[in-house]
Design a protein around this motif. Structure first.
Motif, PDB file in Angstrom:
ATOM      1  N   ILE A 129       3.535  -1.515 -11.719  1.00  0.00           N
ATOM      2  CA  ILE A 129       3.168  -1.327 -13.313  1.00  0.00           C
ATOM      3  C   ILE A 129       3.110  -2.791 -13.648  1.00  0.00           C
ATOM      4  O   ILE A 129       2.351  -3.457 -14.554  1.00  0.00           O
ATOM      5  CB  ILE A 129       3.801  -0.418 -14.097  1.00  0.00           C
ATOM      6  CG1 ILE A 129       3.551   0.942 -13.625  1.00  0.00           C
ATOM      7  CG2 ILE A 129       3.665  -0.661 -15.650  1.00  0.00           C
ATOM      8  CD1 ILE A 129       4.767   2.061 -14.037  1.00  0.00           C
ATOM      9  N   ALA A 130       4.365  -3.412 -13.401  1.00  0.00           N
ATOM     10  CA  ALA A 130       4.607  -4.873 -14.120  1.00  0.00           C
ATOM     11  C   ALA A 130       3.685  -5.865 -13.372  1.00  0.00           C
ATOM     12  O   ALA A 130       3.072  -6.923 -14.365  1.00  0.00           O
ATOM     13  CB  ALA A 130       6.034  -5.202 -13.763  1.00  0.00           C
ATOM     14  N   GLY A 169      -9.070  -2.067  -8.740  1.00  0.00           N
ATOM     15  CA  GLY A 169     -10.079  -1.718  -8.014  1.00  0.00           C
ATOM     16  C   GLY A 169      -9.823  -2.620  -6.695  1.00  0.00           C
ATOM     17  O   GLY A 169     -10.024  -2.361  -5.726  1.00  0.00           O
ATOM     18  N   VAL A 170      -9.266  -4.021  -6.776  1.00  0.00           N
ATOM     19  CA  VAL A 170      -8.952  -4.862  -5.814  1.00  0.00           C
ATOM     20  C   VAL A 170      -7.817  -4.339  -4.978  1.00  0.00           C
ATOM     21  O   VAL A 170      -7.784  -4.165  -3.601  1.00  0.00           O
ATOM     22  CB  VAL A 170      -8.576  -6.289  -6.134  1.00  0.00           C
ATOM     23  CG1 VAL A 170      -8.412  -7.161  -4.877  1.00  0.00           C
ATOM     24  CG2 VAL A 170      -9.760  -6.640  -6.964  1.00  0.00           C
ATOM     25  N   GLN A 171      -6.908  -3.578  -5.673  1.00  0.00           N
ATOM     26  CA  GLN A 171      -5.626  -3.125  -4.901  1.00  0.00           C
ATOM     27  C   GLN A 171      -5.913  -1.929  -4.205  1.00  0.00           C
ATOM     28  O   GLN A 171      -5.393  -1.580  -3.048  1.00  0.00           O
ATOM     29  CB  GLN A 171      -4.738  -2.619  -5.976  1.00  0.00           C
ATOM     30  CG  GLN A 171      -3.754  -4.091  -6.541  1.00  0.00           C
ATOM     31  CD  GLN A 171      -3.347  -4.842  -5.482  1.00  0.00           C
ATOM     32  OE1 GLN A 171      -2.903  -4.222  -4.330  1.00  0.00           O
ATOM     33  NE2 GLN A 171      -2.989  -6.113  -6.130  1.00  0.00           N
ATOM     34  N   LEU A 172      -6.939  -1.306  -4.435  1.00  0.00           N
ATOM     35  CA  LEU A 172      -7.580   0.013  -3.778  1.00  0.00           C
ATOM     36  C   LEU A 172      -8.063  -0.384  -2.331  1.00  0.00           C
ATOM     37  O   LEU A 172      -8.008   0.083  -1.282  1.00  0.00           O
ATOM     38  CB  LEU A 172      -8.851   0.804  -4.419  1.00  0.00           C
ATOM     39  CG  LEU A 172      -8.409   1.443  -5.673  1.00  0.00           C
ATOM     40  CD1 LEU A 172      -9.727   2.225  -6.422  1.00  0.00           C
ATOM     41  CD2 LEU A 172      -7.348   2.701  -5.230  1.00  0.00           C
ATOM     42  N   THR A 380      -5.010   5.806  -3.276  1.00  0.00           N
ATOM     43  CA  THR A 380      -6.063   5.911  -4.468  1.00  0.00           C
ATOM     44  C   THR A 380      -5.174   6.617  -5.611  1.00  0.00           C
ATOM     45  O   THR A 380      -5.110   5.997  -6.788  1.00  0.00           O
ATOM     46  CB  THR A 380      -7.172   6.503  -4.153  1.00  0.00           C
ATOM     47  OG1 THR A 380      -7.972   5.888  -2.850  1.00  0.00           O
ATOM     48  CG2 THR A 380      -8.138   6.336  -5.233  1.00  0.00           C
ATOM     49  N   ALA A 381      -4.719   7.205  -5.281  1.00  0.00           N
ATOM     50  CA  ALA A 381      -3.770   8.097  -6.371  1.00  0.00           C
ATOM     51  C   ALA A 381      -2.727   7.267  -6.981  1.00  0.00           C
ATOM     52  O   ALA A 381      -2.682   7.140  -8.125  1.00  0.00           O
ATOM     53  CB  ALA A 381      -3.494   9.476  -5.989  1.00  0.00           C
ATOM     54  N   TYR A 382      -2.198   6.599  -6.114  1.00  0.00           N
ATOM     55  CA  TYR A 382      -0.902   5.807  -6.503  1.00  0.00           C
ATOM     56  C   TYR A 382      -1.430   4.362  -7.294  1.00  0.00           C
ATOM     57  O   TYR A 382      -0.726   4.345  -8.391  1.00  0.00           O
ATOM     58  CB  TYR A 382      -0.134   4.887  -5.260  1.00  0.00           C
ATOM     59  CG  TYR A 382       0.814   4.320  -5.595  1.00  0.00           C
ATOM     60  CD1 TYR A 382       2.075   4.635  -5.926  1.00  0.00           C
ATOM     61  CD2 TYR A 382       0.695   2.876  -5.471  1.00  0.00           C
ATOM     62  CE1 TYR A 382       3.235   3.703  -6.125  1.00  0.00           C
ATOM     63  CE2 TYR A 382       1.918   1.967  -5.506  1.00  0.00           C
ATOM     64  CZ  TYR A 382       3.045   2.409  -6.009  1.00  0.00           C
ATOM     65  OH  TYR A 382       3.967   1.475  -6.425  1.00  0.00           O
ATOM     66  N   VAL A 383      -2.414   3.763  -6.570  1.00  0.00           N
ATOM     67  CA  VAL A 383      -3.048   2.767  -7.350  1.00  0.00           C
ATOM     68  C   VAL A 383      -3.527   3.208  -8.782  1.00  0.00           C
ATOM     69  O   VAL A 383      -3.343   2.397  -9.888  1.00  0.00           O
ATOM     70  CB  VAL A 383      -3.942   2.122  -6.580  1.00  0.00           C
ATOM     71  CG1 VAL A 383      -4.785   0.887  -7.564  1.00  0.00           C
ATOM     72  CG2 VAL A 383      -3.578   1.371  -5.511  1.00  0.00           C
ATOM     73  N   ALA A 384      -4.146   4.117  -8.992  1.00  0.00           N
ATOM     74  CA  ALA A 384      -4.564   4.771 -10.088  1.00  0.00           C
ATOM     75  C   ALA A 384      -3.536   5.153 -11.295  1.00  0.00           C
ATOM     76  O   ALA A 384      -3.635   4.664 -12.508  1.00  0.00           O
ATOM     77  CB  ALA A 384      -5.468   5.997  -9.910  1.00  0.00           C
ATOM     78  N   ALA A 388      -2.975   3.262 -14.914  1.00  0.00           N
ATOM     79  CA  ALA A 388      -2.951   4.154 -16.073  1.00  0.00           C
ATOM     80  C   ALA A 388      -1.667   3.794 -17.124  1.00  0.00           C
ATOM     81  O   ALA A 388      -1.618   3.801 -18.278  1.00  0.00           O
ATOM     82  CB  ALA A 388      -3.001   5.556 -15.842  1.00  0.00           C
ATOM     83  N   VAL A 389      -0.479   3.682 -16.215  1.00  0.00           N
ATOM     84  CA  VAL A 389       0.900   3.304 -16.901  1.00  0.00           C
ATOM     85  C   VAL A 389       0.924   2.080 -17.642  1.00  0.00           C
ATOM     86  O   VAL A 389       1.262   1.814 -18.412  1.00  0.00           O
ATOM     87  CB  VAL A 389       1.974   3.625 -16.217  1.00  0.00           C
ATOM     88  CG1 VAL A 389       3.205   3.511 -16.841  1.00  0.00           C
ATOM     89  CG2 VAL A 389       1.933   5.249 -15.519  1.00  0.00           C
ATOM     90  N   ALA A 390       0.135   1.417 -16.692  1.00  0.00           N
ATOM     91  CA  ALA A 390       0.148  -0.081 -17.346  1.00  0.00           C
ATOM     92  C   ALA A 390      -0.766  -0.066 -18.597  1.00  0.00           C
ATOM     93  O   ALA A 390      -0.510  -1.064 -19.593  1.00  0.00           O
ATOM     94  CB  ALA A 390      -0.200  -1.127 -16.408  1.00  0.00           C
TER      95      ALA A 390
END
Length: 464
Positions: A129-130, A169-172, A380-384, A388-390
């Motif tokens: 998140i950070a 998107g890049v992290q995906l 994918t769920a983790y990055v999303a 979302a929290v950020a």
């Protein structure tokens, strides 16, 4: 369920698309320099950018003093923790503890391991998140620098948070990297980027101090309206410094990439000392020169708070380096979660093709790539979720302080010290036992103080 894998040079089970289980040997060819790159990628991150602000809250004495204290604590902690990578096993020889939670389980039992696992996964998720927040701030800083250069420093240059989505998107794409053994190149690139923007921040702070002709700041730091407000600010500053140093969350995972001989713990200790010396030099320079340049007006983020406006192209380049570094740093902190999920579901559903099958995908002009559907869906769920929290909590300094305070004592101090007692068979009430317990207690009090202040800061930002 065990948290790690077997002893010796255990192999990792994989199941190919033809349904046959195969064992792929883990090739450990890392050394102190690759380990140092992983550590520097993890440590010199968004935390370095908040150190001038932390210095402003603490002043010229306490600010550098706290950095030296946390550097010393991290050096001691990493030395103790490196010895926990192997545990004695009378039947099969020394047993590899490939993850933090596995080391805790072997030494302190399954109950402690579950607590450790919960804290570690929460902290790692928080780092994601950070880093997403910081990358978005750097994206906007590049656009703002160009806008201010074109229209003046008072121009209404504002941009939305959609850049968090770009970073996600890049992290995906990067999350398709299987594990630490395959990402040394990314860590080296990220480490180079971290040096680049740290040097730029240092240089800009020094040049600004020279042009001012005076060293700004004071012994006690920023004055506040009430003593309680000063206490909250000091606690947040300590939390920021705590965030900037320890890397215990991923130390054993990094150590598991090292070749042997020499013994992994000896190599890891060398890498830790190299990394801590390098990071402390940059931290002191960036924090002190940033505070000397801006004094009590030091921005929360040295390169995006627009204490510096020109040369705008250098600000752009520095923030581009930050973004590239954060791409690698996010993956360094996410890999332990990815690997835990891979092991957990493989053990829970050994007959599931969705979980265990690997399929070869061929893309023109690229080498064949092995794809696992569980990895694709979970990552994918983790990055999303981190994105979302950020988007919901985009508070840079307060989030860094909260994360630093939350994981500093339990993960960086308590568990390593308790495992050290077990590994070295330290007698209760001996001099060494009393000294380390006193050390742990002091760190607990510091962590609790920083945690309360950081929570207050997040609440104030949300309500304000």
């Amino acid at each position: 369920m065990a948290f790690g894998e077997g002893g010796g040079d255990a192999t990792a089970p994989l199941i190919s698309s033809d349904g046959q289980k195969r064992h792929l040997n883990i090739v450990r060819n890392g050394n102190e320099w690759t380990a140092s790159a992983h550590v520097i990628t993890a440590v010199i991150g968004s935390g370095v950018l908040s150190l001038a602000w932390s210095m402003a809250q603490l002043g010229w004495v306490a600010g550098p003093g706290m950095m030296v204290v946390f550097a010393s604590v991290t050096a001691l902690q990493s030395t103790i923790f490196a010895d926990c990578y192997r545990s004695p096993d009378p039947e099969h020889g020394p047993h590899r503890n490939r993850t933090y939670a596995h080391a805790v389980e072997r030494n302190l039992g399954s109950g402690s391991a579950w607590v450790c696992q919960l804290l570690q996964q929460t902290a790692l998720f928080g780092y994601g998140i950070a880093y997403t927040i910081t990358a978005s701030i750097s994206f906007r800083a590049i656009l703002k620098a160009n806008c201010y250069h074109a229209h003046g420093h008072d121009a209404p240059c504002s941009f939305d948070g959609s850049y968090m989505l770009m970073f996600g998107g890049v992290q995906l794409l990067l999350s398709s990297i299987p594990d630490f053994h395959d990402m040394a190149w990314l860590s080296v690139l990220a480490a180079v980027m971290s040096f680049s923007y740290a040097f730029i921040g240092l240089g800009l702070g020094l040049s600004n101090t020279i042009s001012n002709g005076v060293i700004k700041g004071s012994i006690t730091g920023v004055p506040m309206k009430t003593p309680l407000a000063k206490v909250w600010r000091v606690s947040q500053a300590i939390g920021d410094i705590a965030f900037a140093y320890p890397y215990s969350l991923i130390l054993l995972e990094i150590q598991d990439t090292l070749k042997s001989p020499p013994a992994e713990n000896k190599t890891m200790k060398k890498a830790s000392i190299i990394s801590i010396l390098v990071t402390t030099f940059f931290y002191l320079c960036c924090g002190c020169f940033g505070y000397a340049a801006f004094g009590n007006d030091a921005p929360g983020n040295l390169l995006t708070g627009f204490g510096f406006y020109e040369p705008y192209w250098l600000i752009d380049f520095a923030n581009a380096c930050i973004i590239l570094h954060l791409l690698g740093g996010y993956q360094v902190y996410s890999q332990p979660i990815y690997q835990f999920a891979d092991r957990y579901f493989a053990e829970r559903y050994p007959g599931s093709g969705f979980v265990n099958d690997f399929h070869t995908v061929k893309v023109p002009l690229l080498p064949p790539y092995r794809v696992n559907l569980l990895r694709v869906c979970f990552r994918t769920a983790y990055v999303a979720s981190t994105t979302a929290v950020a988007l919901f909590f985009p508070y840079f300094n307060e989030i860094l302080a909260l994360l630093g305070a939350l994981n500093f004592w339990p993960l960086a101090i308590y568990f390593p010290v308790e495992m050290y007692f077990i590994q070295r068979k330290v007698p209760r009430w001996s001099t060494r036992w009393l000294v380390l317990q006193g050390f742990s207690t002091v760190c607990l009090l510091v962590s609790a103080f920083a945690l309360v202040g950081s929570i207050q800061g997040v609440i104030s930002q949300k309500l304000g």
